[in-house]
Write a protein that holds these residues in place. Structure first.
Motif: not given
Length: 486
Positions: A253-270
């Motif tokens: 894990r690294d800060p950038v990958s953590d940010y991208d992973a959570l952003e992907a989940e936020l984008a999928k959530y309606t």
């Protein structure tokens, strides 16, 4: 141990209306006292009310069934039945009401906000209210309606201006503890926070609330790790803050990958309340910079976040480094969001009169019964529910009301013929259009209607006359060749 429940399914049932009373005034020296049956009382409603002192839906988890009281039946001497008492259910601020199909019915925000979850049934009219020039003393009364019964889903969505999101053990609870007076549970193992924590933060003249949302993981938008239960609490947030652990011991894990992973989940959530989480402003908090290795990592990735247009803050909850700058930046972002919101105006009462050409009902062909028809409409269905079909006079009154409303004319235009099945509400009957309507009602005995059934039964007066005729000298039995009912 206290529990936090943020989603429950409840069954609410309003009270039924009381039946009307069919009574005739009886008093000495007043043989024609007239009808004096009172009306039935209305059933109580089930109402959801926002209460600031309630913070969880735990009570509904243990007691999911709620029912209001019924209205009382009317009585003689023009005494109306008592109305049922409304049942008020206290819910937390931020409760969203949905039906079983997931459709949002109401968003309860603000102390005192009310929603009638189930309406009580109307009380039936007594025969005193049904009296007219044509019916001097009705021998029937209307029945009370059953109360509305519904199955509802209650979801609690935290009401906060700022939502802290991040992986488990990123330091969100520690951050909210140092920014506000909240004291959440803090420990060194993942998923310490199982319920959202709210804190109030003051930044100069700006006062706002911060929500510590439980940790998210990849797959949260698909329900992994109770992700959907956690994601619903950030729907109301005006600003989202990514809290990134720069001192994690996980090598993949690294800060950038953590940010991208959570952003992907936020984008999928309606969000069920509408809008998109992608429209909310973001801030990035690189946490735990009091650790030397974390400080170096934060300085390395800061430029990459800045290139993406994201405000970056390096903070430490242990040494309180960077907290003041973060606090005022959050206050400014919340103030900007509030200024962009439209000015709230008092709720206007909108009156929508019924259109001139609106008959209040529709007639359609019955898809399950060839040659049959279905009449749909609020008034016809309510009238049928309030009719006592064991009373011929009540059935005749229903026929008059339907004819005056235009149901017979509409059935005839739709192609209905005498004897075809017609369904109104839960009642099916054979249509006979010959029943007259209006004020020219044939006067009959109480509880009967000669238009509905021609009864060949011999009355008491005819029996008495026949008895005298039989006893007359040389007279035979005038009914010896006739069949009649004893």
């Amino acid at each position: 141990m206290s529990r936090f429940v943020d989603r429950v399914t409840i069954n609410v049932a309003a009270g039924g209306g009381g039946n009307g009373c069919a009574s005739v005034h009886r008093e000495k020296f007043k043989p024609l006292g007239g009808p004096d049956g009172g009306n039935g009382g209305r059933g109580g409603d089930v109402v959801l009310v926002v209460d600031p002192s309630v913070h969880t839906l735990l009570d509904f988890h243990f007691r999911p069934n709620a029912r209001a009281t019924n209205g009382r039946q009317g009585q003689g001497a023009n005494r109306d039945g008592a109305q049922g008492e409304d049942l008020e259910l206290r819910v937390p601020d931020g409760t969203v009401v949905l039906n079983t199909e997931g459709e949002v019915l109401a968003d309860l925000v603000g102390p005192g906000t009310r929603l009638v979850a189930a309406r009580g049934g109307h009380g039936g009219l007594g025969n005193a209210a049904l009296a007219s020039k044509a019916r001097k003393a009705p021998g029937f009364a209307l029945l009370g309606e059953e109360g509305e019964t519904r199955e509802l889903v209650l979801e609690l969505k935290s009401v906060a201006d700022v939502g802290l999101v991040g992986f488990p053990s990123a330091g969100k609870s520690s951050l909210i503890a140092v920014l506000s007076a909240a004291r959440p549970k803090i420990a060194d193992y993942p998923f310490t926070t199982l319920v959202p924590n709210l804190g109030v933060v003051t930044a100069g003249e700006n006062v706002f609330t911060v929500a510590d949302v439980p940790g998210l993981i990849p797959g949260a938008s698909d329900g992994k790790g109770l992700g959907l239960d956690f994601l619903r609490h950030i729907e109301r947030c005006a600003v989202l803050v990514h809290v990134i652990d720069c001192a994690t011991y996980e090598t993949d894990r690294d800060p950038v990958s953590d940010y991208d992973a959570l952003e992907a989940e936020l984008a999928k959530y309606t969000p069920s309340l509408g809008g998109e989480l992608a429209d909310r402003p973001r801030l990035v908090v690189l946490n735990k910079v009091d650790v030397p290795e974390a400080k170096e990592l934060a300085e390395m990735v800061r430029a990459e976040f800045t290139e993406r247009g994201l405000p970056v803050f390096e903070v430490s909850t242990a040494s309180r480094e960077g907290l003041r700058e973060l606090t005022f930046a959050l206050g400014a972002a919340v103030a900007e969001h509030r200024a962009a919101q439209p000015i709230l105006e008092p709720t206007r009462i909108v009156l929508r009169p019924t259109a001139v050409d609106d008959s209040g009902f529709t007639v359609i062909a019955d898809p399950e019964q060839p040659g049959g028809f279905i009449v749909r409409g609020e008034r016809p269905e309510r009238w049928v529910r309030q009719t006592q079909f064991s009373n011929d006079e009540a059935v005749g009154y229903l026929a008059d009301r339907l004819a005056r409303l235009g149901v017979e004319e509409a059935l005839a235009k739709a192609g209905a013929v005498p004897g075809c099945p017609v369904t109104i509400g839960d009642v099916s009957f054979d249509w006979e259009p010959s029943t007259p309507a209006g004020i020219a009602v044939l006067m009959t005995g109480r509880g009967s209607d000669v238009r509905l059934e021609q009864n060949n039964r011999i009355g008491a007066a005819e029996r008495k006359a026949a008895k005298k005729a039989r006893r007359a000298p040389g007279a035979g039995d005038p009914f010896e060749d006739e069949d009649f009912e004893e």
